[in-house]
Design an enzyme around this catalytic site. Sequence first.
Site, PDB file in Angstrom:
ATOM      1  N   SER A 237       0.845  -1.186   0.000  1.00  0.00           N
ATOM      2  CA  SER A 237       0.000   0.000   0.000  1.00  0.00           C
ATOM      3  C   SER A 237       0.885   1.242   0.000  1.00  0.00           C
ATOM      4  O   SER A 237       2.106   1.154  -0.039  1.00  0.00           O
ATOM      5  CB  SER A 237      -0.892   0.002   1.243  1.00  0.00           C
ATOM      6  OG  SER A 237      -0.108   0.325   2.373  1.00  0.00           O
ATOM      7  N   LYS A 238       0.204   2.375   0.095  1.00  0.00           N
ATOM      8  CA  LYS A 238       0.922   3.666   0.124  1.00  0.00           C
ATOM      9  C   LYS A 238       1.940   3.728   1.254  1.00  0.00           C
ATOM     10  O   LYS A 238       2.973   4.375   1.129  1.00  0.00           O
ATOM     11  CB  LYS A 238      -0.097   4.787   0.348  1.00  0.00           C
ATOM     12  CG  LYS A 238      -0.757   5.244  -0.913  1.00  0.00           C
ATOM     13  CD  LYS A 238      -1.339   6.632  -0.694  1.00  0.00           C
ATOM     14  CE  LYS A 238      -2.437   6.887  -1.693  1.00  0.00           C
ATOM     15  NZ  LYS A 238      -3.750   7.043  -1.078  1.00  0.00           N
ATOM     16  N   ARG A 239       1.613   3.073   2.344  1.00  0.00           N
ATOM     17  CA  ARG A 239       2.529   3.094   3.498  1.00  0.00           C
ATOM     18  C   ARG A 239       3.926   2.609   3.129  1.00  0.00           C
ATOM     19  O   ARG A 239       4.913   2.993   3.727  1.00  0.00           O
ATOM     20  CB  ARG A 239       2.012   2.169   4.613  1.00  0.00           C
ATOM     21  CG  ARG A 239       0.843   2.673   5.379  1.00  0.00           C
ATOM     22  CD  ARG A 239       0.465   1.678   6.468  1.00  0.00           C
ATOM     23  NE  ARG A 239       0.103   0.374   5.890  1.00  0.00           N
ATOM     24  CZ  ARG A 239       0.767  -0.745   6.099  1.00  0.00           C
ATOM     25  NH1 ARG A 239       1.847  -0.752   6.851  1.00  0.00           N
ATOM     26  NH2 ARG A 239       0.373  -1.875   5.543  1.00  0.00           N
TER      27      ARG A 239
END
Length: 470
Positions: A237-239
């Site tokens: 994900s973006k994380r």
Amino acid sequence: MIKARFAPSPTGYLHLGGARTATFNWLFARHYQGRFLLRIEDTDKSRSTDESIQEILEAMEWLGLDWDEGPYRQAERTEIYNREIRRLLEEDKAYYCYCTPEELDERRKKALEKGTMPKYDGRCRYRKGPRKGITPVVRLKVEQKGETVINDLIKGKVVYPNTQLDDFILVRSDGTPTYNFVVVVDDALMGITHVIRGDDHLNNTPKQIQLYRALGYEPPEFAHVPMILGPDRTRLSKRHGATSVLAYREEGYLPEALLNFLVRLGWSHGDQEIFSKEELIRYFSLEHVGKSSAVYNPEKLLWLNAHYIKTGDTTRLATLLVSFLKKEGLIKEKPDSKMLVSVVETLKERSRTLKEMAQMAAFYFKAPAEYDPKGASKFLTPEVLPYLQALVRELERLDPFGEEDVKAAFDKVMESFAIKLKHLAQPCRVALTGKRVSPGIFEIIVVLGKGETISRLRKAMAFIEGRNKG
Ligand code: GLU
């Protein structure tokens, strides 16, 4: 003929997972000389946007994933879905369900308390006539006996006991069709032979297979690709710093590098890492898609990008660099093409992204406003003043001003002072670029040109003198 498809929901950007799915489908179709179709799954009106559609199309074009059919839009196919629903209802393969969300909630809670599986109990299957004041949903009569088998091309045989499946919804009470319904209708009517998608959809597949049968269509082959994980082994994900495909473009990645990277997230061909597009098409097959999840490694993407920059066509890179130079505030207009090509020539060996290249190119467009302090104290010292003075005299005389000519000028100065190249080159480097590391000194001088080089050397000399006075 083989026909594959990419069927994104336009509810956001095209991220790496989606792009990888698109890439696998595209390669599969190209490898078997089949067709690749693009279908926008926009039945969820509240979450779908035109912007997202544009973004997805642009990202695919940038990656070079061209499609032979579409883009179809599910929002424009309502008639077809209505026709198929009428048919299922007439053939008694689907039914109206009048259970309210509250009732369903209540029953779900009870099932959970009892420790049984919370699924729709099928009570409206046998209902005669409507319930007043309630707009029904349409459910499929799912076969409850036996099992549904998926012979997945990646996972192998996956068996679902039918008791696990419930009569799932085909049309919501607001009249909109559900994903599981339209995906089957479309894949069947569009003649899709292979569905390659993320394994987050594996649990939908037995439902979809049942629906194929109810509609009288032959199910396609399925291939469920394991998810991409972040370095911490949770779903990417973006994380993890993974962004949209177009954000990678903004960061200065080349499409061929990202494509190469995406393919290797799950597929392999021996231990080869670098593939041309032709090689990918030639070698791609589902047999070599791994059963376990691939892990996202941004360092590898940088490495691949550096490779494609180093080996890329300089003229093309120069054209691509322009927007990055603008973003860095280094230029307003497109500079002279010849100069730009020379700039890229000096930097392509050492830049990992186009953004990095633009940052490294800064000194070509702006004289250094200050010198690297260590570089200045070490190399811009009073003792180099006569060297620089002599060099300026030699350079002034030069015409033409090619690399060989500049080198000869350096040789002369070195000889007359009996010094080595580094004694002259390092001060020059700091004077011209402000930094201690840069491309080769002769290359830089030629790209900067005579006037600019001399002016920067003079400025450095003034700096040395000024510092010395104080
Ligand atoms: N629209 C679905 C998605 O984006 C497509 C799933 C499928 O390929 O069937 O997840």
